[in-house]
Write an enzyme that holds these catalytic residues in place. Structure first.
Site, short mmCIF file in Angstrom:
data_model
loop_
_atom_site.label_atom_id
_atom_site.label_comp_id
_atom_site.label_asym_id
_atom_site.label_seq_id
_atom_site.Cartn_x
_atom_site.Cartn_y
_atom_site.Cartn_z
N ILE A 1 1.13 -1.20 0.17
CA ILE A 1 0.09 0.29 0.10
C ILE A 1 1.01 1.21 0.30
O ILE A 1 0.08 2.34 -0.17
CB ILE A 1 -0.94 -0.31 0.85
CG1 ILE A 1 0.12 0.03 2.65
CG2 ILE A 1 -1.56 -1.29 1.19
CD1 ILE A 1 -1.09 0.33 3.56
N ASP A 2 2.17 1.10 0.47
CA ASP A 2 3.59 2.68 0.93
C ASP A 2 3.17 3.38 -0.93
O ASP A 2 3.68 4.10 -0.97
CB ASP A 2 4.19 1.71 1.46
CG ASP A 2 3.66 1.42 3.14
OD1 ASP A 2 2.90 1.81 3.38
OD2 ASP A 2 5.01 1.08 2.86
N ARG B 1 5.29 3.98 5.84
CA ARG B 1 6.56 3.90 6.92
C ARG B 1 7.56 4.65 6.53
O ARG B 1 8.38 5.57 7.16
CB ARG B 1 6.63 2.55 6.89
CG ARG B 1 5.73 1.47 7.82
CD ARG B 1 5.94 0.55 8.28
NE ARG B 1 6.39 -0.29 6.99
CZ ARG B 1 7.35 -1.54 6.90
NH1 ARG B 1 8.25 -1.93 7.88
NH2 ARG B 1 7.69 -2.54 6.01
#
Length: 543
Positions: free
Chosen positions: A145-146, A193
């Site tokens: 998803i990042d 992240r």
């Protein structure tokens, strides 16, 4: 590199698939595409799904994927069919166990589904298997998803489209509430992240009053005090317009981008690696780190001491950066009120963390089709006996029938980072697929930067609405994907600048190893470009 489809019906394939990393909308459709390609090739082909990710691979716990088992998971979110793991390959014992499983189960191919760390592991396994004479071909599929597994071969990741669209609607709903109540500032932390791609895309879709990207903070070396001051100044400027509400977006990785906070986190990590107990770490910090640590609220101090991930990265989804900033802003606004420099209404904050609400969504039409295509490509790469390749689909801005399917060596996506820590210390890391961060010179960031002042003062909130599966909105791409790489001439100029740099480095008197590396790289590049320029290559259609 584009792979021709073969029709070898005499050979039965046995292929394994593993979900690595955190779940991403569309992951199940990778399995669907892989399964359909296998069964179209030969109904006797077998697809094995390892249960619980790499843990199931090591222990040989699996299910055979069948049409009946897959029927309930096509076009569905999550990783519920076979489960997943978030751990990297950490030891040669794990690599040996993976090879043993592949050999015991007589696998022709192993498909690893995940992000940057998974891709690095796939390259490692492919090299190890080849050296050991293992017939299993390892293929990677970009699913995270990042949005940070992005390079010259990969335009975007499976799941990014869905997560950004779902988050954008949630942010827009809150923006509407803020505009209606006119008394709250919403601090919203989003997943991401190592990179701020989700926060950037959501800002483009929802147009909040502020978005603070980790890459911009790191580049400008903005301190925690500076960020607090920026937000307070914005609140004060809005108060002068009689506005006492607002929406502020933050990526979860922001906390690592703040220079002094990152240094504190690294010092804590160093002490933990030395075996210092959590209770004694505050006593072992350097004076400046101790002062910063004591300045932080108790809940943040506790979160800074949490155990790290398997890849030694910070568990930043558990660090409530939005609450930290809201508290610091509240303290500063109270100080300004007492000093008489702020005369507006009292500051009120509400904090949110949007992560699982979007991560568990049904996949968008784009992610459904993209994941399915990648799954099919993965089989054809195995059929072509390619090892250590990443399944790729390009031309994604165009309709599905114009997509181009192929594959690229994972090693071509890998880089080696040099880490300089401490006086006279030089360490060179291992080759890895590193996360792509937000390009501060790119078109998507430029769009945000150009609208910063307008969004800050004027409430130009935009609501894209809920995820669409039918109608004109169902085929929309993310804004990031839509606007990237449109500067054709600019990219040609950038390429020529690289050539000039190479010419400057590779000249009489340069080291022998530099010359060898240059010759090898340029020869490979020339071969690839020559192949891609042929009429036969240009005429290849997607399967």
């Amino acid at each position: 590199m584009f792979i021709p489809v073969t029709n070898n019906f005499e050979y039965f394939f046995r292929v394994g698939v593993v979900f690595c990393g955190r779940q991403s909308p569309g992951g199940h459709n990778v399995i669907a595409g892989l399964y359909d390609a296998l069964t179209v090739h030969n109904h006797d082909n077998v697809l094995i799904g390892f249960l619980g990710g790499t843990g199931g691979l090591f222990s040989q716990k699996f299910i055979e994927v069948t049409e009946d088992a897959l029927a309930n998971y096509r076009n569905q979110g999550g990783y519920g069919m076979i489960g997943r793991t978030k751990d990297q390959l950490r030891s040669m014992e794990q690599v040996f166990n993976a090879r043993t499983a592949c050999e015991t189960l007589a696998l022709d191919g192993l498909v690893l589904v995940g992000g940057c760390s998974t891709s690095t592991d796939a390259a490692h396994l492919a090299e190890t298997f080849a050296a050991a004479g293992c017939r299993t071909k390892v293929i990677g599929v970009p699913v995270t998803i990042d949005g940070d597994l992005k390079n010259q071969f990969i335009e975007t990741d499976v799941g990014f489209d869905t997560v950004c669209k779902v988050n954008a609607q949630l942010i827009s709903n809150i923006s509407t509430d803020a505009l209606s109540a006119e008394k709250y500032y919403y601090f919203i932390r989003l997943m991401g992240r190592h990179a701020s791609h989700i926060a950037l895309e959501c800002a483009l879709q929802s147009q909040p009053n502020m978005v603070i990207l980790g890459e911009a903070v790191a580049a400008s070396k903005t301190t925690l005090f500076d960020i607090t001051k920026q937000i307070c100044d914005a609140i004060q400027a809005r108060a002068e317009q009689d506005k006492y509400h607002g929406v502020i977006l933050l990526p979860e990785g922001l906390i690592e981008s703040i220079p002094e906070v990152n240094a504190l986190l690294e010092e804590i990590h160093g002490l933990l690696k030395q075996g210092i107990s959590i209770e004694r770490i505050p006593l072992r910090l350097s004076p400046w780190a101790s002062a910063l640590f004591q300045f932080l609220p108790p809940f943040i101090r506790k979160q800074f001491l949490l155990e790290r991930e398997s890849d030694e990265s910070i568990v930043n989804f558990q660090i409530e950066t939005e609450k930290l900033l809201a508290q610091l802003v509240d303290t500063e606004m109270t100080r300004r009120t007492k000093a008489g420099t702020y005369k507006g209404k009292k500051f009120n904050a509400i904090c949110h963390f949007f992560g699982y609400q979007a991560r568990g969504s049904l996949p968008s039409n784009f992610d459904v089709n993209y994941a399915y295509a990648l799954g099919r490509v993965a089989f054809y790469l195995i059929d072509a006996q390619l090892n250590g390749y990443m399944a790729t689909v390009t031309n994604l801005k165009q309709p599905v029938l114009q997509w181009r399917c192929g594959g690229a060596p994972i090693t071509a996506m890998m880089t080696v980072k040099r880490w300089l820590k401490g006086p006279g210390v030089s360490q060179i890391g291992k080759p890895a697929v590193h996360p792509a961060t937000v390009d501060l010179k790119g078109r998507p960031y430029e769009l945000v930067a150009n609208n910063t002042l307008l969004w800050l003062i004027d409430d130009l909130y935009r609501n894209p609405g809920p995820l669409q599966f039918d109608g004109p909105g169902a085929s929309c791409r993310t804004i990031t994907l839509s606007v990237e790489d449109r500067d054709y001439i600019g990219r040609i100029q950038k390429f020529r600048a690289y050539l000039e740099t190479v010419k400057h480095i590779v000249k009489p008197g340069c080291p022998e190893d530099v010359l060898k590396a240059a010759l090898s790289s340029v020869a490979s590049l020339a071969e690839i470009l020559s192949m891609m320029s042929t009429p036969a290559y240009r005429s290849i259609k997607p399967f």
